[in-house]
Design a protein around this motif. Structure first.
Motif, PDB file in Angstrom:
ATOM      1  N   ARG B  34       0.819  -1.217   0.000  1.00 57.35           N
ATOM      2  CA  ARG B  34       0.000   0.000   0.000  1.00 57.35           C
ATOM      3  C   ARG B  34       0.854   1.269   0.000  1.00 57.35           C
ATOM      4  O   ARG B  34       1.967   1.279   0.509  1.00 57.35           O
ATOM      5  CB  ARG B  34      -0.952   0.010   1.189  1.00 57.35           C
ATOM      6  CG  ARG B  34      -0.283   0.206   2.527  1.00 57.35           C
ATOM      7  CD  ARG B  34      -1.303   0.522   3.598  1.00 57.35           C
ATOM      8  NE  ARG B  34      -2.186  -0.621   3.867  1.00 57.35           N
ATOM      9  CZ  ARG B  34      -3.166  -0.595   4.780  1.00 57.35           C
ATOM     10  NH1 ARG B  34      -3.374   0.508   5.495  1.00 57.35           N
ATOM     11  NH2 ARG B  34      -3.902  -1.655   4.979  1.00 57.35           N
ATOM     12  N   PRO B  35       0.310   2.340  -0.566  1.00 53.70           N
ATOM     13  CA  PRO B  35       1.051   3.604  -0.580  1.00 53.70           C
ATOM     14  C   PRO B  35       0.988   4.288   0.784  1.00 53.70           C
ATOM     15  O   PRO B  35      -0.074   4.329   1.418  1.00 53.70           O
ATOM     16  CB  PRO B  35       0.317   4.433  -1.630  1.00 53.70           C
ATOM     17  CG  PRO B  35      -1.061   3.861  -1.686  1.00 53.70           C
ATOM     18  CD  PRO B  35      -0.975   2.430  -1.270  1.00 53.70           C
ATOM     19  N   MET B  73      -8.367   2.993   0.850  1.00 50.37           N
ATOM     20  CA  MET B  73      -7.867   1.620   0.825  1.00 50.37           C
ATOM     21  C   MET B  73      -8.923   0.612   0.369  1.00 50.37           C
ATOM     22  O   MET B  73      -8.586  -0.506   0.011  1.00 50.37           O
ATOM     23  CB  MET B  73      -7.315   1.235   2.206  1.00 50.37           C
ATOM     24  CG  MET B  73      -6.006   1.930   2.538  1.00 50.37           C
ATOM     25  SD  MET B  73      -4.714   1.581   1.306  1.00 50.37           S
ATOM     26  CE  MET B  73      -4.288   3.213   0.776  1.00 50.37           C
ATOM     27  N   GLU B  74     -10.213   1.003   0.381  1.00 48.96           N
ATOM     28  CA  GLU B  74     -11.225   0.041  -0.103  1.00 48.96           C
ATOM     29  C   GLU B  74     -11.040  -0.267  -1.586  1.00 48.96           C
ATOM     30  O   GLU B  74     -11.450  -1.310  -2.060  1.00 48.96           O
ATOM     31  CB  GLU B  74     -12.674   0.520   0.036  1.00 48.96           C
ATOM     32  CG  GLU B  74     -12.963   1.688   0.898  1.00 48.96           C
ATOM     33  CD  GLU B  74     -14.343   2.282   0.568  1.00 48.96           C
ATOM     34  OE1 GLU B  74     -14.424   3.523   0.485  1.00 48.96           O
ATOM     35  OE2 GLU B  74     -15.330   1.497   0.425  1.00 48.96           O
ATOM     36  N   GLY B  80       1.174   0.974  -7.177  1.00 49.11           N
ATOM     37  CA  GLY B  80       2.394   1.771  -7.010  1.00 49.11           C
ATOM     38  C   GLY B  80       2.592   2.865  -8.040  1.00 49.11           C
ATOM     39  O   GLY B  80       3.609   3.557  -8.027  1.00 49.11           O
ATOM     40  N   VAL B  81       1.603   3.067  -8.918  1.00 50.37           N
ATOM     41  CA  VAL B  81       1.729   4.124  -9.927  1.00 50.37           C
ATOM     42  C   VAL B  81       1.848   5.491  -9.253  1.00 50.37           C
ATOM     43  O   VAL B  81       2.651   6.331  -9.659  1.00 50.37           O
ATOM     44  CB  VAL B  81       0.538   4.090 -10.920  1.00 50.37           C
ATOM     45  CG1 VAL B  81       0.470   5.363 -11.746  1.00 50.37           C
ATOM     46  CG2 VAL B  81       0.641   2.879 -11.835  1.00 50.37           C
ATOM     47  N   CYS B  82       1.101   5.703  -8.163  1.00 54.68           N
ATOM     48  CA  CYS B  82       1.145   6.996  -7.454  1.00 54.68           C
ATOM     49  C   CYS B  82       2.572   7.312  -7.010  1.00 54.68           C
ATOM     50  O   CYS B  82       3.064   8.434  -7.177  1.00 54.68           O
ATOM     51  CB  CYS B  82       0.186   7.021  -6.271  1.00 54.68           C
ATOM     52  SG  CYS B  82       0.388   5.635  -5.125  1.00 54.68           S
ATOM     53  N   ALA B  83       3.254   6.287  -6.452  1.00 54.54           N
ATOM     54  CA  ALA B  83       4.623   6.492  -5.972  1.00 54.54           C
ATOM     55  C   ALA B  83       5.558   6.744  -7.156  1.00 54.54           C
ATOM     56  O   ALA B  83       6.457   7.581  -7.092  1.00 54.54           O
ATOM     57  CB  ALA B  83       5.081   5.275  -5.178  1.00 54.54           C
ATOM     58  N   ALA B  84       5.316   6.034  -8.259  1.00 52.90           N
ATOM     59  CA  ALA B  84       6.196   6.165  -9.430  1.00 52.90           C
ATOM     60  C   ALA B  84       6.085   7.536 -10.088  1.00 52.90           C
ATOM     61  O   ALA B  84       7.071   8.054 -10.604  1.00 52.90           O
ATOM     62  CB  ALA B  84       5.884   5.065 -10.452  1.00 52.90           C
ATOM     63  N   ALA B  90       7.256  11.561  -2.397  1.00 51.32           N
ATOM     64  CA  ALA B  90       6.580  11.641  -1.101  1.00 51.32           C
ATOM     65  C   ALA B  90       5.853  10.340  -0.760  1.00 51.32           C
ATOM     66  O   ALA B  90       5.356  10.184   0.347  1.00 51.32           O
ATOM     67  CB  ALA B  90       5.592  12.809  -1.114  1.00 51.32           C
ATOM     68  N   ILE B  91       5.766   9.425  -1.728  1.00 51.74           N
ATOM     69  CA  ILE B  91       4.989   8.200  -1.501  1.00 51.74           C
ATOM     70  C   ILE B  91       5.910   6.988  -1.550  1.00 51.74           C
ATOM     71  O   ILE B  91       6.721   6.861  -2.464  1.00 51.74           O
ATOM     72  CB  ILE B  91       3.872   8.054  -2.567  1.00 51.74           C
ATOM     73  CG1 ILE B  91       2.983   9.302  -2.558  1.00 51.74           C
ATOM     74  CG2 ILE B  91       3.044   6.794  -2.324  1.00 51.74           C
ATOM     75  CD1 ILE B  91       1.959   9.356  -3.673  1.00 51.74           C
ATOM     76  N   VAL B  92       5.790   6.111  -0.545  1.00 53.75           N
ATOM     77  CA  VAL B  92       6.510   4.837  -0.617  1.00 53.75           C
ATOM     78  C   VAL B  92       5.497   3.700  -0.511  1.00 53.75           C
ATOM     79  O   VAL B  92       4.439   3.841   0.106  1.00 53.75           O
ATOM     80  CB  VAL B  92       7.567   4.649   0.514  1.00 53.75           C
ATOM     81  CG1 VAL B  92       8.774   5.532   0.280  1.00 53.75           C
ATOM     82  CG2 VAL B  92       6.957   4.893   1.875  1.00 53.75           C
TER      83      VAL B  92
END
Ligand SMILES: Cc1ncc(C[n+]2csc(CCOP(=O)(O)OP(=O)(O)O)c2C)c(N)n1
Lengths: 325, 102
Positions: B34-35, B73-74, B80-84, B90-92
């Motif tokens: 999860r991000p 989260m639902e 992981g696109v958000c982190a990429a 800012a996202i791991v």
């Protein structure tokens, strides 16, 4: 062109046009295309009516009794989304002429995968364009029949591994070139046609607006990786399409009634090998003794295509073939 | 399977008469990582909001500025696109096993 603020504002005060709960794979790029296309239309004040051809996007977003579409939506079959949407558009025009409907913000959007566009749906697309229907056709191009498990399509590039043209000792995977679908569409002349990628959302939004405003058929081909069958990590689809543009694999350009325009001209390019070696579906190709030969051929091909595009841009500048549909 | 509808109970043409019903199907159950966002580092550029293939990040306009909201989260499938795509990292992505108590 809508900007990020407009979109956030639109969703906060209204809703997503394409919603949560669809069952496309984690990291799939197709939902980005569906989301951006419908959101761009909505935030510009249009009311999109969407048709989707059979394929991953359709199958995963409309599993009875669930639908991820928050706009009027129709599915018909694999081969005829353009025919279906042109029928809807014609019915709308007739209702408007007979004054039974007085809303001129309704827009018709057809979405198809590459199998449904380059291959089985090509004649229905060609017919709809030739008849001059006012619609936008969006191709999400994942370069294969992915919903049924990676069979090759007219869009699969040479050297890619697929279940119907596997790479092995005897064969280097697909042997034929990828069809140049935007050129095929551009050949209808009275049309707006463009390429786009998931790594350039604002280039896509601008083209989407132009396509919506165009009074006639419009077509946008969006390179949208299938993370499963391109054998790439879930989070890397966007990075991969960025490389596709930086290596001339997928140049960004548009065609408007005969006039070509390159919409992104990188100052320097990376070798196409960087793109190819990023994708696991070429792994087996890279192990073959003829790998370098195939790579060189591909490099020459993308170079020639790029030069051709620049020449066409120069040649057709201010020289439209038609001024109306 | 016993609660599936028979063909006589399904509307002709498989018509679904309500929009956006897939929200009843919680794709968050698929997630294996999860991000986790560091709000101190986030610049509210909304890049992750725009890119999320599952529309599971909220956003709002506060006064003149855009503000990134909750990660739902639902629906988050943990791709992981958000982190990429985050321009400031800012996202791991953290393995779901670290959140087993929730
Ligand atoms: C006439 C017909 N032939 C075959 C199928 C089976 N089929 C369903 S989806 C699909 C592949 C679609 O490929 P594409 O259009 O590239 O979209 P993708 O699944 O890759 O997103 C096939 C072959 C079908 N539904 N209808």
């Amino acid at each position: 062109m809508p900007n990020i603020r407009d979109l956030v504002d639109y969703v906060e005060n209204n809703d997503w046009a394409f919603t949560q709960g669809h069952r496309l794979c984690p990291g799939c790029n197709a939902p980005m295309v569906a989301n951006w296309a419908t959101l761009a239309a909505k935030s510009l004040g249009y009311e999109p009516v969407v048709g989707v051809a059979t394929g991953c996007l359709e199958v995963s977003t409309t599993i009875f009794p669930y639908t991820s579409w928050n706009v009027p939506y129709i599915h018909n079959a694999f081969e005829n989304v353009a025919a279906t949407i042109s029928g809807a558009e014609a019915a709308y025009r007739s209702l408007k002429n007979r004054k039974k409907i007085d809303n001129d913000k309704i827009k018709f959007i057809a979405i198809g995968g590459d199998g449904g566009t380059y291959d089985i749906g090509l004649q229905s697309l060609s017919g709809a364009i030739e008849r001059g229907h006012d619609f936008v056709y969006i191709l999400y191009d994942n370069e294969g029949y992915m919903n049924t498990g990676n069979q090759r399509s007219g869009s699969t590039p040479p050297g890619a591994d697929s279940t119907t043209e596997p790479i092995g000792k005897a064969s280097s995977g697909k042997l034929q070139l990828k069809k140049s679908i935007v050129d095929i569409v551009a050949g209808h002349e009275g049309v707006y046609a463009a390429t786009a990628v998931t790594s350039e959302p604002w280039d896509f939004m601008r083209k989407m607006q132009q396509a919506l405003e165009f009074r006639g058929p419009a077509f946008i081909a969006v390179l949208a990786p299938c993370v499963r069958f391109w054998r790439i990590p879930d989070d890397s689809g966007v990075e991969v399409t960025k490389l596709a543009v930086e290596t001339k694999y997928w140049p960004l350009w548009e065609y408007n009634m005969g006039v070509y325009k390159v919409t992104k001209k990188p100052k320097t390019f990376k070798p196409v090998k960087e793109y190819i070696t990023k994708l696991g579906r070429y792994n087996k190709l890279m192990k073959r003794p003829d790998a370098n030969e195939i790579l060189e051929e591909l490099q020459n091909y993308v170079n020639a295509k790029w030069d051709r595009l620049l020449a066409l841009e120069e040649l057709t500048k201010d020289k439209p073939l038609r001024t109306k549909i | 399977m016993s609660n599936l509808k028979g063909w006589k109970e399904i509307p002709i043409g498989g018509v679904i008469d309500k929009p956006a019903t897939s929200r009843l199907y919680k794709t968050g159950e698929w997630r294996v990582s999860r991000p986790v966002i560091d709000r101190e580092v986030c610049i509210n550029c909304m890049q992750c909001w725009l890119y999320c293939p599952d529309m599971s990040i909220e956003g709002s306009i506060e006064g003149k500025r855009m503000k990134l909201g909750e990660f739902k989260m639902e629906y988050c499938k943990g791709c992981g696109v958000c982190a990429a795509v985050c321009p400031v990292n800012a996202i791991v992505m953290k393995p779901e096993s670290e959140f087993i108590d929730e």
